[in-house]
Design a protein around this motif. Structure first.
Motif, PDB file in Angstrom:
ATOM      1  N   ALA A 121      -1.379   5.191   3.469  1.00  0.00           N
ATOM      2  CA  ALA A 121      -1.547   4.222   4.563  1.00  0.00           C
ATOM      3  C   ALA A 121      -0.631   4.500   5.758  1.00  0.00           C
ATOM      4  CB  ALA A 121      -1.291   2.813   4.037  1.00  0.00           C
ATOM      5  N   ALA A 139       1.918   0.683   6.135  1.00  0.00           N
ATOM      6  CA  ALA A 139       2.151   0.164   4.779  1.00  0.00           C
ATOM      7  C   ALA A 139       3.377  -0.741   4.725  1.00  0.00           C
ATOM      8  CB  ALA A 139       2.320   1.323   3.809  1.00  0.00           C
ATOM      9  N   ASP A 164       0.849  -1.197   0.000  1.00  0.00           N
ATOM     10  CA  ASP A 164       0.000   0.000   0.000  1.00  0.00           C
ATOM     11  C   ASP A 164       0.884   1.245   0.000  1.00  0.00           C
ATOM     12  OD1 ASP A 164      -2.431  -1.525   0.261  1.00  0.00           O
ATOM     13  OD2 ASP A 164      -1.799  -1.901   2.335  1.00  0.00           O
ATOM     14  N   ASP A 165       0.340   2.342  -0.525  1.00  0.00           N
ATOM     15  CA  ASP A 165       1.122   3.569  -0.634  1.00  0.00           C
ATOM     16  C   ASP A 165       1.294   4.202   0.749  1.00  0.00           C
ATOM     17  OD1 ASP A 165       2.273   6.013  -1.204  1.00  0.00           O
ATOM     18  OD2 ASP A 165       0.966   6.416  -2.921  1.00  0.00           O
ATOM     19  N   GLY A 181       3.545  -7.051  -4.520  1.00  0.00           N
ATOM     20  CA  GLY A 181       3.402  -6.994  -3.063  1.00  0.00           C
ATOM     21  C   GLY A 181       3.865  -8.232  -2.322  1.00  0.00           C
ATOM     22  N   HIS A 191       7.702   1.464  -2.866  1.00  0.00           N
ATOM     23  CA  HIS A 191       6.310   1.223  -3.278  1.00  0.00           C
ATOM     24  C   HIS A 191       6.101   1.644  -4.738  1.00  0.00           C
ATOM     25  CE1 HIS A 191       1.936   1.186  -3.267  1.00  0.00           C
ATOM     26  NE2 HIS A 191       1.997   2.392  -3.802  1.00  0.00           N
ATOM     27  N   ARG A 194      -0.002  -1.124  -9.840  1.00  0.00           N
ATOM     28  CA  ARG A 194      -1.361  -0.571  -9.781  1.00  0.00           C
ATOM     29  C   ARG A 194      -1.673   0.222 -11.046  1.00  0.00           C
ATOM     30  NH1 ARG A 194      -1.550   1.011  -4.728  1.00  0.00           N
ATOM     31  NH2 ARG A 194      -2.278  -1.085  -4.310  1.00  0.00           N
TER      32      ARG A 194
END
Ligand code: GUN
Ligand code: ZN
Length: 431
Positions: free
Chosen positions: A20, A24, A15-16, A370, A352, A360
């Motif tokens: 987050a 994250a 997650d960014d 991930g 990320h 994404r």
């Protein structure tokens, strides 16, 4: 089914962190990555998982950090041999260095040779997926897809549409459409490959061809739209002259149905608030290519503006305008661009952007980027002591410091091994 596992320090940022926060960061100092059939079964602490997966055959990587395989959100494989070409900004650089090189891809043998080298170079740098420009020649896509298929890599590419390019690199609306349809049909469902409808940029396609590109994207819900946007001032002035009724560069694409949730735009350096708002509304993504933007003198991407509008961003190398295949080096240059913009890019967020963030924007975050259970087991084994200087700088350092040192000082030398769908695809030779 055979279970395999890798014991190492594990790090993933699915997650960014910008959204987050600290939650994250998924980090296990002594971790175990468990894989079955090319997919991740478990990602966690060795002490917890080892008893549960006692039958797995374990590879131990002491001192190394396993991260998700890097995902390059924008790169040109036919420009591999023109990396480091001196002296021009975008439009002159294309004419002088790039278009003559791309003309060589009419020859399938040449395309095969470069595609094989390119895929190996990605793997040496820990990159397991990429969104790739080919050339106008459909056989350039066949060459790349065959090379990726042989290596099990998840690549997305497409024939370049450019009916307004130089004479030896031109298609027509009809041939561009027919060749794109044929490539989509030929490669659908094969290996881990995906297709992107790829108009080069607004200046090299007629209105008729841009309209065809929009129709192709609408007709094929599984494909992406991949192009360049707002990279260079000379380019932007030429687009404004060509499309006098358009509100801005993005609008020139929008009127042909090219701005949507499956659209990935490289660069996006010089965007108005209107364009940012429209990209956000459409759910389009951005490939941020710092080494290219510095090399061509294109400008400084404003990640804070993209963040304000909630637009997805992934990192791209953009070789051959980009100066490295290494996404570690690209993260380091993204940091420097941020410094010049007054925003300090956090090293965890940089990782990320080079993994799950890029996945994404390519619509692949459920499958790659991930290392979470159920995802495909593409990963890089990083060596924080790859060089004498890295070893000195990272000795006893915190995770954040080691990760940042890898970004500022690291490159392909810091990639000890690369795995694609659980299979070893690169092992660094001993120095
Ligand atoms: N805009 C149109 N074509 C290209 C290309 O090949 N590289 C870059 N950086 N920008 C482009
Ligand atoms: Zn590009």
């Amino acid at each position: 089914m055979t279970l395999v596992a890798h014991r190492a320090e594990l790090l993933s940022i699915p997650d960014d962190p910008h959204i987050a926060g600290g939650e994250a960061v998924r980090h296990h100092p002594d971790g175990l990555l468990v894989i079955e059939n090319g997919h991740v079964v478990a990602f966690g602490d060795h002490a917890d998982l080892a008893p549960r997966f006692a039958e797995a055959s374990v590879t131990h990587w002491p001192g190394k950090i396993i991260v998700p395989g890097f995902v390059d959100a924008h790169v040109h494989y036919p420009q591999t041999d023109r990396i480091a070409s001196h002296g021009e900004q975008l439009l002159q650089w294309l004419d002088r260095h790039i278009f003559p090189e791309e003309a060589r891809f009419a020859d399938r043998g040449h395309a095969d040779a470069v595609a094989g080298f390119f895929c190996n170079e990605l793997l040496r740098n820990g990159t397991t997926s990429a969104l790739v420009f080919a050339t106008v020649h459909p056989q350039s896509v066949d060459a790349l897809f065959e090379a990726a298929l042989a290596r099990g890599m998840r690549l997305v590419s497409g024939k370049v549409l450019m009916d307004g390019g130089p004479p030896d690199l031109r298609d027509t609306p009809a041939s561009g459409r027919a060749e794109t349809e044929a490539l989509i049909a030929r490669w659908r469902g094969r290996g881990r490959l995906g297709y992107a409808v790829t108009p080069r940029f607004a200046l090299t396609s007629s209105d008729a061809q841009l309209a065809d590109a929009g129709a192709l994207v609408a007709a094929h819900p599984e494909v992406l739209l991949h192009t360049h946007l707002a990279e260079n001032h000379g380019e932007i002035a030429a687009v404004a002259a060509r499309f006098p009724d358009a509100a801005d560069y993005l609008d020139a694409y929008d009127r042909f149905g090219l701005v949507g949730p499956r659209s990935v735009f490289a660069h996006c350096i010089h965007l108005s608030e209107r364009a940012l708002h429209r990209m956000s509304e459409a759910g389009s993504g951005i490939a941020f290519c710092p080494t290219s933007n510095l090399f061509l003198g294109s400008g400084l991407f404003d990640i804070a503006a993209a963040d304000r509008h909630g637009i997805g961003v992934g990192l791209g190398s953009d070789v051959g305008a980009g100066t490295s295949f290494s996404l570690l080096a690209t993260m380091g240059e993204a940091y420097k661009v941020g410094q010049l913009r007054g925003t300090s890019l956090d090293p965890f967020r940089a990782l990320h952007l080079a993994t799950a963030g890029a996945a994404r924007v390519m619509g692949l975050a459920d499958r790659i980027g991930g290392l979470q259970p159920g995802q495909e087991a593409d990963f890089a084994v990083l060596d924080p002591a790859a060089t004498p200087l890295l070893a000195r700088r990272t000795a006893g350092a915190s995770l954040g410091e080691r990760l940042f040192a890898l970004q500022i000082l690291g490159d392909d030398r810091a990639v000890a091994a690369t795995y694609v769908a659980g299979r070893q695809a690169h092992l660094r030779s001993p120095v």
